[in-house]
Design a protein around this motif. Structure first.
Motif, PDB file in Angstrom:
ATOM      1  N   THR A 276     -11.054   9.150 -14.379  1.00 55.61           N
ATOM      2  CA  THR A 276     -10.360   8.139 -13.596  1.00 55.61           C
ATOM      3  C   THR A 276      -8.972   8.661 -13.226  1.00 55.61           C
ATOM      4  O   THR A 276      -8.264   9.212 -14.069  1.00 55.61           O
ATOM      5  CB  THR A 276     -10.225   6.836 -14.412  1.00 55.61           C
ATOM      6  OG1 THR A 276     -11.522   6.409 -14.799  1.00 55.61           O
ATOM      7  CG2 THR A 276      -9.552   5.756 -13.598  1.00 55.61           C
TER       8      THR A 276
ATOM      9  N   THR B  57      -5.038   8.412 -12.103  1.00 58.02           N
ATOM     10  CA  THR B  57      -3.888   7.543 -12.326  1.00 58.02           C
ATOM     11  C   THR B  57      -3.608   6.757 -11.053  1.00 58.02           C
ATOM     12  O   THR B  57      -3.688   7.302  -9.950  1.00 58.02           O
ATOM     13  CB  THR B  57      -2.648   8.375 -12.710  1.00 58.02           C
ATOM     14  OG1 THR B  57      -2.972   9.151 -13.867  1.00 58.02           O
ATOM     15  CG2 THR B  57      -1.453   7.498 -12.998  1.00 58.02           C
ATOM     16  N   GLN B  58      -3.275   5.489 -11.189  1.00 52.90           N
ATOM     17  CA  GLN B  58      -3.006   4.617 -10.053  1.00 52.90           C
ATOM     18  C   GLN B  58      -1.493   4.561  -9.792  1.00 52.90           C
ATOM     19  O   GLN B  58      -0.722   4.363 -10.733  1.00 52.90           O
ATOM     20  CB  GLN B  58      -3.507   3.207 -10.363  1.00 52.90           C
ATOM     21  CG  GLN B  58      -4.965   3.147 -10.747  1.00 52.90           C
ATOM     22  CD  GLN B  58      -5.869   2.966  -9.565  1.00 52.90           C
ATOM     23  OE1 GLN B  58      -5.738   2.000  -8.826  1.00 52.90           O
ATOM     24  NE2 GLN B  58      -6.785   3.890  -9.378  1.00 52.90           N
ATOM     25  N   TYR B  59      -1.110   4.713  -8.547  1.00 55.71           N
ATOM     26  CA  TYR B  59       0.300   4.638  -8.148  1.00 55.71           C
ATOM     27  C   TYR B  59       0.444   3.664  -6.989  1.00 55.71           C
ATOM     28  O   TYR B  59      -0.422   3.595  -6.116  1.00 55.71           O
ATOM     29  CB  TYR B  59       0.818   6.006  -7.682  1.00 55.71           C
ATOM     30  CG  TYR B  59       0.846   7.049  -8.755  1.00 55.71           C
ATOM     31  CD1 TYR B  59       1.887   7.103  -9.685  1.00 55.71           C
ATOM     32  CD2 TYR B  59      -0.161   8.000  -8.844  1.00 55.71           C
ATOM     33  CE1 TYR B  59       1.915   8.077 -10.670  1.00 55.71           C
ATOM     34  CE2 TYR B  59      -0.139   8.975  -9.834  1.00 55.71           C
ATOM     35  CZ  TYR B  59       0.894   9.005 -10.742  1.00 55.71           C
ATOM     36  OH  TYR B  59       0.919   9.965 -11.724  1.00 55.71           O
ATOM     37  N   SER B  60       1.563   2.968  -6.966  1.00 53.59           N
ATOM     38  CA  SER B  60       1.883   2.134  -5.806  1.00 53.59           C
ATOM     39  C   SER B  60       2.565   3.024  -4.770  1.00 53.59           C
ATOM     40  O   SER B  60       3.069   4.112  -5.091  1.00 53.59           O
ATOM     41  CB  SER B  60       2.811   0.991  -6.204  1.00 53.59           C
ATOM     42  OG  SER B  60       4.089   1.505  -6.548  1.00 53.59           O
TER      43      SER B  60
ATOM     44  N   ASP C  33      -5.510   7.710   0.733  1.00 54.57           N
ATOM     45  CA  ASP C  33      -5.365   6.938  -0.503  1.00 54.57           C
ATOM     46  C   ASP C  33      -5.305   7.780  -1.775  1.00 54.57           C
ATOM     47  O   ASP C  33      -5.277   7.243  -2.875  1.00 54.57           O
ATOM     48  CB  ASP C  33      -6.465   5.873  -0.642  1.00 54.57           C
ATOM     49  CG  ASP C  33      -6.381   4.824   0.459  1.00 54.57           C
ATOM     50  OD1 ASP C  33      -5.258   4.446   0.838  1.00 54.57           O
ATOM     51  OD2 ASP C  33      -7.433   4.395   0.946  1.00 54.57           O
ATOM     52  N   LYS C  34      -5.280   9.091  -1.654  1.00 50.18           N
ATOM     53  CA  LYS C  34      -5.089   9.982  -2.797  1.00 50.18           C
ATOM     54  C   LYS C  34      -3.630  10.426  -2.802  1.00 50.18           C
ATOM     55  O   LYS C  34      -3.021  10.629  -1.750  1.00 50.18           O
ATOM     56  CB  LYS C  34      -5.981  11.215  -2.694  1.00 50.18           C
ATOM     57  CG  LYS C  34      -7.460  10.921  -2.767  1.00 50.18           C
ATOM     58  CD  LYS C  34      -7.944  10.845  -4.184  1.00 50.18           C
ATOM     59  CE  LYS C  34      -9.423  10.860  -4.318  1.00 50.18           C
ATOM     60  NZ  LYS C  34     -10.118   9.663  -3.985  1.00 50.18           N
TER      61      LYS C  34
ATOM     62  N   GLY D  38      -3.285  11.505  -8.460  1.00 53.04           N
ATOM     63  CA  GLY D  38      -3.684  10.118  -8.619  1.00 53.04           C
ATOM     64  C   GLY D  38      -4.181   9.529  -7.321  1.00 53.04           C
ATOM     65  O   GLY D  38      -4.506  10.250  -6.385  1.00 53.04           O
ATOM     66  N   GLU D  39      -4.207   8.205  -7.310  1.00 53.29           N
ATOM     67  CA  GLU D  39      -4.620   7.484  -6.112  1.00 53.29           C
ATOM     68  C   GLU D  39      -3.786   6.211  -5.985  1.00 53.29           C
ATOM     69  O   GLU D  39      -3.176   5.756  -6.944  1.00 53.29           O
ATOM     70  CB  GLU D  39      -6.111   7.149  -6.164  1.00 53.29           C
ATOM     71  CG  GLU D  39      -6.500   6.232  -7.296  1.00 53.29           C
ATOM     72  CD  GLU D  39      -8.008   6.052  -7.423  1.00 53.29           C
ATOM     73  OE1 GLU D  39      -8.762   6.493  -6.555  1.00 53.29           O
ATOM     74  OE2 GLU D  39      -8.430   5.449  -8.428  1.00 53.29           O
TER      75      GLU D  39
ATOM     76  N   VAL E 210      -2.961   2.335  -5.702  1.00 55.73           N
ATOM     77  CA  VAL E 210      -3.564   1.141  -6.296  1.00 55.73           C
ATOM     78  C   VAL E 210      -4.434   0.448  -5.254  1.00 55.73           C
ATOM     79  O   VAL E 210      -4.118   0.450  -4.063  1.00 55.73           O
ATOM     80  CB  VAL E 210      -2.496   0.169  -6.859  1.00 55.73           C
ATOM     81  CG1 VAL E 210      -1.752   0.793  -8.023  1.00 55.73           C
ATOM     82  CG2 VAL E 210      -1.537  -0.286  -5.782  1.00 55.73           C
ATOM     83  N   GLU E 211      -5.510  -0.133  -5.706  1.00 59.15           N
ATOM     84  CA  GLU E 211      -6.504  -0.678  -4.784  1.00 59.15           C
ATOM     85  C   GLU E 211      -5.925  -1.689  -3.794  1.00 59.15           C
ATOM     86  O   GLU E 211      -6.291  -1.705  -2.621  1.00 59.15           O
ATOM     87  CB  GLU E 211      -7.651  -1.311  -5.567  1.00 59.15           C
ATOM     88  CG  GLU E 211      -8.813  -1.653  -4.676  1.00 59.15           C
ATOM     89  CD  GLU E 211     -10.080  -1.963  -5.446  1.00 59.15           C
ATOM     90  OE1 GLU E 211     -10.981  -2.538  -4.825  1.00 59.15           O
ATOM     91  OE2 GLU E 211     -10.164  -1.633  -6.631  1.00 59.15           O
TER      92      GLU E 211
ATOM     93  N   ARG F  13      -4.486   0.133  -0.693  1.00 59.58           N
ATOM     94  CA  ARG F  13      -5.267   1.178  -0.021  1.00 59.58           C
ATOM     95  C   ARG F  13      -5.565   0.813   1.419  1.00 59.58           C
ATOM     96  O   ARG F  13      -5.929  -0.306   1.730  1.00 59.58           O
ATOM     97  CB  ARG F  13      -6.590   1.415  -0.750  1.00 59.58           C
ATOM     98  CG  ARG F  13      -6.380   2.049  -2.093  1.00 59.58           C
ATOM     99  CD  ARG F  13      -7.692   2.295  -2.780  1.00 59.58           C
ATOM    100  NE  ARG F  13      -7.425   2.683  -4.162  1.00 59.58           N
ATOM    101  CZ  ARG F  13      -8.341   2.756  -5.088  1.00 59.58           C
ATOM    102  NH1 ARG F  13      -9.598   2.479  -4.800  1.00 59.58           N
ATOM    103  NH2 ARG F  13      -8.012   3.112  -6.305  1.00 59.58           N
TER     104      ARG F  13
END
Length: 113
Positions: A3, A5-8, A27-28, A77-78, A80-81, A84
């Motif tokens: 998974t 890491t999620q970033y804003s 979105d990456k 990371g990517e 945050v949903e 996106r």
């Protein structure tokens, strides 16, 4: 696959200097700090997009398959949903007004209600 890491987008925006250069493409999140000197288009192009979403600019250039493969090593990371673009684009394409057959869908709804 692990998974990511999620970033804003706000978090990515903090990485906006040549010494700490992140950007978003599709979105990456990419840390391209160490890639600047190797970038065929010059480091200025990367610096200009530091801390930003560079998806449109990246796609406009028409990068090769090799370039797209090479960039995988820089993913950190990517987004945050909730932020996106893909999610927004999919919602737009699901709505009748944005699809290529939207006039037919609207006509069908009026006729058969």
């Amino acid at each position: 696959m692990a998974t990511l890491t999620q970033y804003s987008l706000a978090e990515v925006a903090k990485h906006n200097t040549p010494q700490d250069l992140w950007m978003v493409i599709d979105d990456k999140v990419y840390d391209v700090t160490k890639f600047q000197n190797e970038h065929p288009g010059g480091e200025e192009v990367l610096i200009e997009m530091a801390g930003k979403d560079a998806t449109n600019e990246f796609n406009d250039v028409g990068h090769s398959t090799d370039a797209k493969e090479q960039m995988k090593q820089f993913v950190v990371g990517e987004i945050v949903e909730a932020e996106r673009k893909k999610k927004a684009n999919q919602q737009d394409s699901d709505s009748p007004s944005s699809s290529s057959g939207s006039w037919f869908g609207a006509l069908k709804a009026k006729l058969f209600g």
